[in-house]
Enzyme design. Sequence first.
Site, PDB file in Angstrom:
ATOM      1  N   ASP A  65      33.100 116.035 -11.202  1.00  0.00           N
ATOM      2  CA  ASP A  65      32.915 115.960 -12.652  1.00  0.00           C
ATOM      3  C   ASP A  65      32.669 117.346 -13.246  1.00  0.00           C
ATOM      4  O   ASP A  65      33.111 117.628 -14.370  1.00  0.00           O
ATOM      5  CB  ASP A  65      31.740 115.033 -12.977  1.00  0.00           C
ATOM      6  CG  ASP A  65      31.542 114.865 -14.469  1.00  0.00           C
ATOM      7  OD1 ASP A  65      32.433 114.325 -15.136  1.00  0.00           O
ATOM      8  OD2 ASP A  65      30.483 115.298 -14.984  1.00  0.00           O
ATOM      9  N   ASP A  68      36.257 119.489 -12.800  1.00  0.00           N
ATOM     10  CA  ASP A  68      37.447 119.198 -13.612  1.00  0.00           C
ATOM     11  C   ASP A  68      37.428 119.984 -14.928  1.00  0.00           C
ATOM     12  O   ASP A  68      38.448 120.533 -15.346  1.00  0.00           O
ATOM     13  CB  ASP A  68      37.636 117.698 -13.845  1.00  0.00           C
ATOM     14  CG  ASP A  68      36.469 117.035 -14.562  1.00  0.00           C
ATOM     15  OD1 ASP A  68      35.511 117.727 -14.949  1.00  0.00           O
ATOM     16  OD2 ASP A  68      36.504 115.796 -14.703  1.00  0.00           O
ATOM     17  N   ASP A  86      37.425 111.766 -18.973  1.00  0.00           N
ATOM     18  CA  ASP A  86      36.236 112.203 -18.239  1.00  0.00           C
ATOM     19  C   ASP A  86      34.996 111.429 -18.666  1.00  0.00           C
ATOM     20  O   ASP A  86      34.253 110.914 -17.824  1.00  0.00           O
ATOM     21  CB  ASP A  86      36.027 113.708 -18.465  1.00  0.00           C
ATOM     22  CG  ASP A  86      34.819 114.239 -17.722  1.00  0.00           C
ATOM     23  OD1 ASP A  86      34.873 114.302 -16.486  1.00  0.00           O
ATOM     24  OD2 ASP A  86      33.815 114.578 -18.375  1.00  0.00           O
ATOM     25  N   ASP A  90      32.919 108.554 -16.547  1.00  0.00           N
ATOM     26  CA  ASP A  90      31.516 108.856 -16.249  1.00  0.00           C
ATOM     27  C   ASP A  90      30.627 107.650 -16.533  1.00  0.00           C
ATOM     28  O   ASP A  90      29.781 107.275 -15.710  1.00  0.00           O
ATOM     29  CB  ASP A  90      31.032 110.042 -17.083  1.00  0.00           C
ATOM     30  CG  ASP A  90      31.359 111.381 -16.448  1.00  0.00           C
ATOM     31  OD1 ASP A  90      31.870 111.386 -15.301  1.00  0.00           O
ATOM     32  OD2 ASP A  90      31.117 112.416 -17.088  1.00  0.00           O
TER      33      ASP A  90
END
Length: 218
Positions: A65, A68, A86, A90
């Site tokens: 995470d 990226d 993203d 998450d």
Amino acid sequence: MLDKWTNAWVAPVLARCATGLGRRGVTPTQLTVGGFAIGMLALPLLAYQAYGLALMAIVLNRVCDGLDGALARHLQCQSDAGGFLDIVLDFVFYAAVVLGFALADPVQNALPAAFLLFAFMGTGASFLAFAIAATRHGLERPHFEHKAFYYLDGLTEGTETIIAFVVFCLWPAYFPGWAIFFALACLLTTATRIGGGYRALVHAEEAPRERFESGADA
């Protein structure tokens, strides 16, 4: 609460790693999706009480995470689509971890897990709803300029969530108490975000009107 400080010392490390990944042809989307897939392994691992392996999956997810976004900046290919993917993945991952603990011991963990998921709804909704309105008003992100969305900070942010998940995995027998404690902290974050976000948006809406009235008076 801690993100602004952890980002400061983690960012250079992530940037160096992202340079190497970029040379190997890895894309930010691959990291986002791959990290999510690894993170979702925590759900069955937790359900079967394999807490050590689940912790490894959680940590690898969090590393991906961070990487990226760093890779997207290195390749200069940041996009709203990537930011959207993203943040959505998450929140799904966060919920999956909590669900995993509920499945591990439904009798002891289900109610605290449900309370924590309720609190996560508040932090997530206040975060995303403000991000939408902040974008419309062009509000800046003073401490988180690399975030895809306006980052409305609070008592519980990404760093605190990672710490909570690590604690849950290391001492799973105490999950109910820790989950309730963290849920209360999340609810406090929600309250402060609602208050702070509302005041910021009211100010943003009033500022153009005040400038117009000042110009009219002149």
